[in-house]
Scaffold this motif. Structure first.
Motif, PDB file in Angstrom:
ATOM      1  N   TRP A 177       0.853  -1.314   0.123  1.00 16.97           N
ATOM      2  CA  TRP A 177       0.145   0.012  -0.117  1.00 16.97           C
ATOM      3  C   TRP A 177       0.738   1.139  -0.035  1.00 16.97           C
ATOM      4  O   TRP A 177       0.676   2.274  -0.610  1.00 16.97           O
ATOM      5  CB  TRP A 177      -1.095   0.050   1.149  1.00 16.97           C
ATOM      6  CG  TRP A 177      -1.728   1.508   1.469  1.00 16.97           C
ATOM      7  CD1 TRP A 177      -2.753   1.635   0.963  1.00 16.97           C
ATOM      8  CD2 TRP A 177      -1.324   2.363   2.425  1.00 16.97           C
ATOM      9  NE1 TRP A 177      -3.319   2.844   1.389  1.00 16.97           N
ATOM     10  CE2 TRP A 177      -2.312   3.361   2.245  1.00 16.97           C
ATOM     11  CE3 TRP A 177      -0.173   2.365   3.147  1.00 16.97           C
ATOM     12  CZ2 TRP A 177      -2.254   4.477   3.109  1.00 16.97           C
ATOM     13  CZ3 TRP A 177      -0.002   3.533   3.759  1.00 16.97           C
ATOM     14  CH2 TRP A 177      -1.140   4.703   3.941  1.00 16.97           C
ATOM     15  N   LEU A 178       1.878   1.144   0.645  1.00 13.83           N
ATOM     16  CA  LEU A 178       2.978   2.392   0.873  1.00 13.83           C
ATOM     17  C   LEU A 178       3.613   2.901  -0.373  1.00 13.83           C
ATOM     18  O   LEU A 178       3.573   3.915  -0.947  1.00 13.83           O
ATOM     19  CB  LEU A 178       3.922   2.322   1.807  1.00 13.83           C
ATOM     20  CG  LEU A 178       4.892   3.054   2.445  1.00 13.83           C
ATOM     21  CD1 LEU A 178       3.747   4.288   3.057  1.00 13.83           C
ATOM     22  CD2 LEU A 178       5.893   2.927   3.253  1.00 13.83           C
ATOM     23  N   CYS A 179       3.942   1.549  -1.368  1.00  9.05           N
ATOM     24  CA  CYS A 179       4.525   1.831  -2.478  1.00  9.05           C
ATOM     25  C   CYS A 179       3.503   2.411  -3.601  1.00  9.05           C
ATOM     26  O   CYS A 179       4.062   3.486  -4.147  1.00  9.05           O
ATOM     27  CB  CYS A 179       4.966   0.797  -3.164  1.00  9.05           C
ATOM     28  SG  CYS A 179       6.417  -0.463  -2.382  1.00  9.05           S
ATOM     29  N   ASP A 180       2.346   2.326  -3.273  1.00  7.13           N
ATOM     30  CA  ASP A 180       1.295   2.867  -4.247  1.00  7.13           C
ATOM     31  C   ASP A 180       1.280   4.408  -3.908  1.00  7.13           C
ATOM     32  O   ASP A 180       0.902   5.303  -4.865  1.00  7.13           O
ATOM     33  CB  ASP A 180       0.048   2.465  -4.049  1.00  7.13           C
ATOM     34  CG  ASP A 180      -0.011   1.092  -4.966  1.00  7.13           C
ATOM     35  OD1 ASP A 180       0.363   1.001  -6.033  1.00  7.13           O
ATOM     36  OD2 ASP A 180      -0.984   0.315  -4.523  1.00  7.13           O
ATOM     37  N   ARG A 181       1.535   4.840  -2.784  1.00  2.00           N
ATOM     38  CA  ARG A 181       1.334   6.090  -2.026  1.00  2.00           C
ATOM     39  C   ARG A 181       2.607   6.874  -2.370  1.00  2.00           C
ATOM     40  O   ARG A 181       2.636   8.095  -2.694  1.00  2.00           O
ATOM     41  CB  ARG A 181       0.712   6.088  -0.861  1.00  2.00           C
ATOM     42  CG  ARG A 181      -0.553   5.538  -0.438  1.00  2.00           C
ATOM     43  CD  ARG A 181      -0.954   5.807   0.888  1.00  2.00           C
ATOM     44  NE  ARG A 181      -1.261   7.454   1.071  1.00  2.00           N
ATOM     45  CZ  ARG A 181      -2.501   7.892   1.037  1.00  2.00           C
ATOM     46  NH1 ARG A 181      -3.315   7.138   0.309  1.00  2.00           N
ATOM     47  NH2 ARG A 181      -2.658   9.121   0.918  1.00  2.00           N
ATOM     48  N   ILE A 182       3.743   6.604  -1.850  1.00  2.00           N
ATOM     49  CA  ILE A 182       4.876   7.389  -1.961  1.00  2.00           C
ATOM     50  C   ILE A 182       6.004   6.703  -2.873  1.00  2.00           C
ATOM     51  O   ILE A 182       6.969   7.676  -2.854  1.00  2.00           O
ATOM     52  CB  ILE A 182       5.460   7.284  -0.400  1.00  2.00           C
ATOM     53  CG1 ILE A 182       6.072   5.929   0.012  1.00  2.00           C
ATOM     54  CG2 ILE A 182       4.617   7.910   0.505  1.00  2.00           C
ATOM     55  CD1 ILE A 182       6.808   6.053   1.142  1.00  2.00           C
ATOM     56  N   GLY A 183       5.853   5.475  -3.480  1.00  2.00           N
ATOM     57  CA  GLY A 183       6.772   5.174  -4.340  1.00  2.00           C
ATOM     58  C   GLY A 183       7.788   4.193  -3.797  1.00  2.00           C
ATOM     59  O   GLY A 183       8.143   4.096  -2.574  1.00  2.00           O
ATOM     60  N   PRO A 184       8.547   3.384  -4.567  1.00  2.00           N
ATOM     61  CA  PRO A 184       9.245   2.344  -4.146  1.00  2.00           C
ATOM     62  C   PRO A 184      10.707   3.001  -3.569  1.00  2.00           C
ATOM     63  O   PRO A 184      11.278   2.364  -2.616  1.00  2.00           O
ATOM     64  CB  PRO A 184       9.444   1.615  -5.441  1.00  2.00           C
ATOM     65  CG  PRO A 184       9.308   2.367  -6.579  1.00  2.00           C
ATOM     66  CD  PRO A 184       8.062   3.231  -6.378  1.00  2.00           C
ATOM     67  N   GLN A 226      14.987   6.055  -8.886  1.00  2.00           N
ATOM     68  CA  GLN A 226      13.745   7.013  -9.105  1.00  2.00           C
ATOM     69  C   GLN A 226      12.499   5.857  -9.044  1.00  2.00           C
ATOM     70  O   GLN A 226      12.709   4.772  -9.518  1.00  2.00           O
ATOM     71  CB  GLN A 226      13.850   7.804 -10.284  1.00  2.00           C
ATOM     72  CG  GLN A 226      13.945   7.008 -11.637  1.00  2.00           C
ATOM     73  CD  GLN A 226      14.136   8.074 -12.940  1.00  2.00           C
ATOM     74  OE1 GLN A 226      15.078   9.042 -12.741  1.00  2.00           O
ATOM     75  NE2 GLN A 226      13.224   7.851 -13.763  1.00  2.00           N
ATOM     76  N   ASP A 227      11.385   6.494  -8.841  1.00  2.00           N
ATOM     77  CA  ASP A 227      10.494   5.390  -8.680  1.00  2.00           C
ATOM     78  C   ASP A 227       9.836   4.847  -9.841  1.00  2.00           C
ATOM     79  O   ASP A 227       9.405   3.655 -10.060  1.00  2.00           O
ATOM     80  CB  ASP A 227       9.122   6.508  -8.065  1.00  2.00           C
ATOM     81  CG  ASP A 227       9.292   7.049  -6.587  1.00  2.00           C
ATOM     82  OD1 ASP A 227      10.019   6.110  -5.958  1.00  2.00           O
ATOM     83  OD2 ASP A 227       8.982   7.944  -6.256  1.00  2.00           O
ATOM     84  N   SER A 228       9.711   5.769 -11.177  1.00  2.00           N
ATOM     85  CA  SER A 228       9.398   5.183 -12.409  1.00  2.00           C
ATOM     86  C   SER A 228      10.219   5.624 -13.406  1.00  2.00           C
ATOM     87  O   SER A 228      11.202   6.570 -13.243  1.00  2.00           O
ATOM     88  CB  SER A 228       7.916   5.480 -12.591  1.00  2.00           C
ATOM     89  OG  SER A 228       8.107   7.017 -12.874  1.00  2.00           O
ATOM     90  N   PRO A 229      10.083   5.130 -14.788  1.00  2.00           N
ATOM     91  CA  PRO A 229      10.736   5.739 -15.810  1.00  2.00           C
ATOM     92  C   PRO A 229      10.732   7.198 -16.281  1.00  2.00           C
ATOM     93  O   PRO A 229      11.661   7.688 -16.486  1.00  2.00           O
ATOM     94  CB  PRO A 229      10.408   4.852 -17.114  1.00  2.00           C
ATOM     95  CG  PRO A 229       9.889   3.555 -16.255  1.00  2.00           C
ATOM     96  CD  PRO A 229       9.316   4.206 -15.181  1.00  2.00           C
ATOM     97  N   GLY A 239       6.573  12.048  -6.337  1.00  2.00           N
ATOM     98  CA  GLY A 239       6.527  13.367  -5.730  1.00  2.00           C
ATOM     99  C   GLY A 239       6.658  14.462  -6.727  1.00  2.00           C
ATOM    100  O   GLY A 239       5.568  15.297  -6.806  1.00  2.00           O
ATOM    101  N   GLU A 240       7.520  14.239  -7.749  1.00  2.00           N
ATOM    102  CA  GLU A 240       7.715  15.331  -8.732  1.00  2.00           C
ATOM    103  C   GLU A 240       6.592  14.969  -9.540  1.00  2.00           C
ATOM    104  O   GLU A 240       6.236  16.241 -10.229  1.00  2.00           O
ATOM    105  CB  GLU A 240       9.287  14.846  -9.253  1.00  2.00           C
ATOM    106  CG  GLU A 240      10.273  15.227  -8.336  1.00  2.00           C
ATOM    107  CD  GLU A 240      11.479  14.733  -8.675  1.00  2.00           C
ATOM    108  OE1 GLU A 240      11.725  14.054 -10.092  1.00  2.00           O
ATOM    109  OE2 GLU A 240      12.673  14.844  -8.046  1.00  2.00           O
ATOM    110  N   PRO A 282      -1.713  11.082 -10.966  1.00  2.00           N
ATOM    111  CA  PRO A 282      -2.852  11.296 -10.089  1.00  2.00           C
ATOM    112  C   PRO A 282      -2.269  11.588  -8.611  1.00  2.00           C
ATOM    113  O   PRO A 282      -1.339  11.025  -8.182  1.00  2.00           O
ATOM    114  CB  PRO A 282      -3.672  10.160 -10.152  1.00  2.00           C
ATOM    115  CG  PRO A 282      -3.431   9.651 -11.547  1.00  2.00           C
ATOM    116  CD  PRO A 282      -1.831   9.915 -11.666  1.00  2.00           C
ATOM    117  N   ALA A 283      -3.141  12.306  -7.738  1.00  2.00           N
ATOM    118  CA  ALA A 283      -2.668  12.814  -6.424  1.00  2.00           C
ATOM    119  C   ALA A 283      -2.489  11.356  -5.526  1.00  2.00           C
ATOM    120  O   ALA A 283      -3.422  10.241  -6.121  1.00  2.00           O
ATOM    121  CB  ALA A 283      -3.636  13.569  -5.734  1.00  2.00           C
TER     122      ALA A 283
END
Length: 457
Positions: A78-85, A206-209, A214-215, A223-224
């Motif tokens: 759940w935390l990964c979906d919210r703040i990223g890995p 970084q979280d995604s490609p 956050g950025e 999406p928020a």
């Protein structure tokens, strides 16, 4: 979640792209977490003698080491979906290193058990690893990426069986420390490595490609975080998630159990070790036990590779069929290993059993990314928690006074064989099959274009 710019191939010898940096950092972080998580297992003969632990107390240590991970994995997904890995992994490594180092302060069963339970939280690292690679890699290779990163991470469970006795021996024989201080210093070193890796994860990934969550949210490109509200319950309502929960308990749960008991199992049930002193027995049993975990260097990857291949040929249903085959074979191989009483026969049967255990894990997580993309973290967390739930349940067999450990392994093998038929409940709609097929074809086409343009660039 769906993200653009996913990698369509795995370039193992590169860290130039954010996808490959995430791949290498995630498996290495998981490797160290696994190394620290089970670092005490090959040293339990020393701990048992120092603290005069009974069989029941050792059983509680086995159960405790994997119990809190069930809840940690549910939360971390759940935390990964919210703040990223990236932030999730950094925090877990830094906080998780504390009990790994702190277990050296234990001087009785109660404090040792408390630290052993707390250490189990770092097992949640698996969910972040699978989440991060799922976000970074396209459908044509995501199964291979997930299986390889997790497999090389699980390799820590084999390496620790081999290395921790050597580290312990070095502290005792080369530096002249007592056995009581030697195992404590060994665990402190493992915890320190986890903390340093946590700092590195923050700066090198970084979280995604497309960037960090956050950025991206601040720029309106994502999406928020409140948009993921309800995804956990959404995942919980999908019966396929719970089928995979049980299935993963029957493969990864078994691996965790074997990592915990293998060294002591060989010491206690094979005559070869009876004439050795403590240091020799710990080293020899750890070496043999390490063979089980060292198979992760390729075995789990095979599950992912075949999962992707079956997916290309027969769609999502093909991935599930592969999962049934390898899980069924795992159960048979475990029953075979449990009947071995001669060391020269036990070792090859252990290796065969290990092959199917880890292929089953890789095959499971070649299916997981296609269950619910919006709730990827929650699905990964729930299924991952199933592995630890399975290990907790298995632990009670090894605590029971009336059941010998070989009998416990036989019972587990029979259970795994039965659970394999649960794979037939994991089904996908025609729409899901079509979407997966189109995404795979697009990824393969993109990969071909990349290969064709490579010489010109």
């Amino acid at each position: 979640m769906e993200t653009p710019q996913k990698a369509t191939r795995i370039n193992l010898f590169s860290i130039a792209s954010p996808q490959m940096r995430a791949f290498h950092m995630s498996w290495f972080a998981f490797f160290l977490c696994f190394f620290a998580w089970f670092g005490i297992a090959p040293l339990m003969k020393v701990v048992r003698e120092e603290m005069s632990l009974t069989r029941e107390q050792i059983g509680w240590c086995i159960i405790g080491s994997v119990s809190i991970t069930v809840f940690a994995r549910l939360f971390i997904g759940w935390l990964c979906d919210r703040i990223g890995p990236r932030l999730a992994y950094t925090g877990l490594l830094l906080l998780g290193s504390i009990p790994v180092m702190g277990i050296g302060l234990a001087h009785d069963f109660t404090t040792f058990l408390l630290f052993r339970v707390a250490i189990g939280a770092i097992g949640a690292s698996f969910v972040i690893t699978q989440y991060h690679t799922s976000v970074m890699f396209a459908p044509n290779c995501v199964g291979t990426a997930n299986a390889t990163s997790a497999g090389w991470g699980n390799l820590g469970g084999g390496v620790t069986q081999l290395v921790m006795p050597l580290v312990f021996t070095g502290f005792v024989t080369l530096l002249g420390f007592s056995e009581a201080f030697g195992w404590r210093a060994s665990m402190f070193l493992a915890g320190l490595l986890c903390a340093l890796t946590g700092v590195a994860y923050y700066f090198f990934t970084q979280d995604s490609p497309a960037g960090n969550y956050g950025e991206l949210r601040a720029a309106g490109k994502m999406p928020a975080s409140k948009s993921v509200n309800g995804t956990f319950l959404e995942a919980c309502r999908d019966y396929r998630v719970w089928s995979l929960f049980v299935i993963y308990g029957a493969c990864f749960g078994i691996e965790l159990t074997i990592n915990n008991v293998a060294a002591l199992y060989f010491v206690d049930y094979f005559a070869y070790f009876q004439s050795m002193d403590t240091v020799q027995a710990v080293g020899a049993a750890g070496l043999i036990a390490s063979l089980f975990g060292l198979m992760n260097i390729f075995a789990r990857t095979l599950g992912g590779i075949f999962g992707d291949a079956f997916g290309e040929r027969w769609g999502l249903a093909g991935r599930v069929k592969l999962l049934f085959i390898v899980l069924f074979c795992e159960g048979l191989a475990l029953m075979l290993f449990s009947r071995m009483s001669i060391l020269t026969l036990a070792i090859p049967s252990l290796i065969l059993f290990s092959l199917f255990v880890q292929m089953s894990e890789g095959a499971t997580y070649s299916v997981v990314p296609f269950i619910n993309k919006r709730a990827l973290g929650s699905v990964s967390g729930i299924v991952g928690a199933g592995g630890n739930a399975g290990a907790v349940a298995a632990g009670f067999l090894f605590k029971a006074q009336a059941i010998t450990w070989p009998t416990a392994l036989l019972i587990l093998g029979a259970i795994v064989t039965c659970v394999s038929f649960l794979t037939f409940t994991v089904r996908f709609s025609e729409e899901a099959e079509r979407e997966a097929r189109e995404a795979t074809e697009a990824a393969l086409a993109d990969r071909r274009r990349t290969v064709e343009l490579a010489p010109a660039t």
